[in-house]
Design a protein around this motif. Structure first.
Motif, mmCIF file in Angstrom:
data_model
loop_
_atom_site.group_PDB
_atom_site.id
_atom_site.type_symbol
_atom_site.label_atom_id
_atom_site.label_comp_id
_atom_site.label_asym_id
_atom_site.label_seq_id
_atom_site.Cartn_x
_atom_site.Cartn_y
_atom_site.Cartn_z
ATOM 1 N N PRO A 35 10.273 71.260 20.640
ATOM 2 C CA PRO A 35 9.850 72.132 22.043
ATOM 3 C C PRO A 35 9.548 71.401 23.006
ATOM 4 O O PRO A 35 8.829 70.270 22.858
ATOM 5 C CB PRO A 35 8.687 72.577 20.973
ATOM 6 C CG PRO A 35 8.996 72.625 19.574
ATOM 7 C CD PRO A 35 9.546 71.308 19.398
ATOM 8 N N GLY A 36 9.843 71.979 24.151
ATOM 9 C CA GLY A 36 9.569 71.323 25.500
ATOM 10 C C GLY A 36 10.481 69.974 25.826
ATOM 11 O O GLY A 36 10.334 69.587 26.804
ATOM 12 N N LYS A 37 11.362 69.521 24.911
ATOM 13 C CA LYS A 37 12.063 68.211 24.991
ATOM 14 C C LYS A 37 13.476 68.767 25.107
ATOM 15 O O LYS A 37 14.058 69.839 24.730
ATOM 16 C CB LYS A 37 11.822 67.346 23.921
ATOM 17 C CG LYS A 37 10.289 66.791 23.870
ATOM 18 C CD LYS A 37 10.189 65.905 22.996
ATOM 19 C CE LYS A 37 8.845 65.080 23.014
ATOM 20 N NZ LYS A 37 8.471 64.189 21.840
ATOM 21 N N GLU A 38 14.225 67.772 25.628
ATOM 22 C CA GLU A 38 15.650 67.848 25.740
ATOM 23 C C GLU A 38 16.260 67.565 24.336
ATOM 24 O O GLU A 38 15.673 66.709 23.593
ATOM 25 C CB GLU A 38 16.307 66.908 27.005
ATOM 26 C CG GLU A 38 15.947 67.231 28.252
ATOM 27 C CD GLU A 38 16.605 66.146 29.302
ATOM 28 O OE1 GLU A 38 16.481 66.319 30.522
ATOM 29 O OE2 GLU A 38 17.020 65.451 28.924
ATOM 30 N N GLN A 90 16.428 69.196 18.931
ATOM 31 C CA GLN A 90 15.611 69.474 19.978
ATOM 32 C C GLN A 90 14.239 69.921 19.633
ATOM 33 O O GLN A 90 14.041 71.014 18.994
ATOM 34 C CB GLN A 90 16.470 70.507 20.946
ATOM 35 C CG GLN A 90 15.976 71.081 22.103
ATOM 36 C CD GLN A 90 16.475 71.904 22.945
ATOM 37 O OE1 GLN A 90 17.483 72.521 22.653
ATOM 38 N NE2 GLN A 90 16.266 71.602 24.302
#
Length: 123
Positions: free
Chosen positions: A41-44, A39
Motif C-alpha cells: 500500500p502506498g508504494k510502487e 506492491q
C-alpha cells in the motif's frame, strides 16, 4: 491471450511461510521468463524474483535473498514462489507475469498480469 492466476496468499505470522502459485491454464510457459512482483500500500510495484526459461533464478529484491525461492513446473504451467521467514515488510499484493526474453527488473516488459494474491504478515 496469456493471463496468469495467482493464488496461495493469506495471513501469516512473522517467521511463517507461504507458497504462492502462478498458473496460466492452456499455455506453455517453457520459453518464458516468469517474474514475481509485489506492491505494498502506498508504494510502487517492485520486482521480487524471476525464473528464466533455463530455470536460472534472478533476485530483484535483496531483502528476500535467503528467504524466498522460485521454481517452475512446466507440465502444470505453474511457477511457485516459496516464501520463508516472512516479515511484516513482505506484506503486499503479489503478482506474476511473463517476459518473452529474459529476467529483467523493468516490469513494463512483462505481460499476462493477473489479479494478484494478498500476503499479510502480522502477529
Amino acid at each position: 491471450q496469456l493471463q496468469f492466476v495467482e493464488s496461495g496468499g493469506g495471513l501469516v505470522q512473522p517467521g511463517g511461510s507461504l507458497r504462492l502459485s502462478c498458473t496460466a491454464s492452456g499455455f506453455t510457459l517453457d520459453y518464458y521468463a516468469i517474474g514475481w512482483f509485489r506492491q505494498a500500500p502506498g508504494k510502487e510495484r517492485e520486482g521480487v524474483l524471476c525464473i528464466g526459461s533455463s530455470d536460472w533464478s534472478t533476485y530483484f529484491a535483496d531483502s528476500v535473498k535467503g528467504r524466498f525461492t522460485i521454481s517452475r513446473n512446466n507440465a502444470k504451467s505453474t511457477v511457485y514462489l516459496q516464501m520463508n521467514s516472512l516479515k511484516p515488510e513482505d506484506t503486499a499484493i503479489y503478482y506474476c507475469a511473463a517476459d518473452t526474453s529474459h529476467c529483467q527488473s523493468n516490469s513494463n516488459r512483462y505481460f499476462g498480469w493477473g489479479q494478484g494474491t494478498q500476503v499479510t504478515v502480522s502477529s
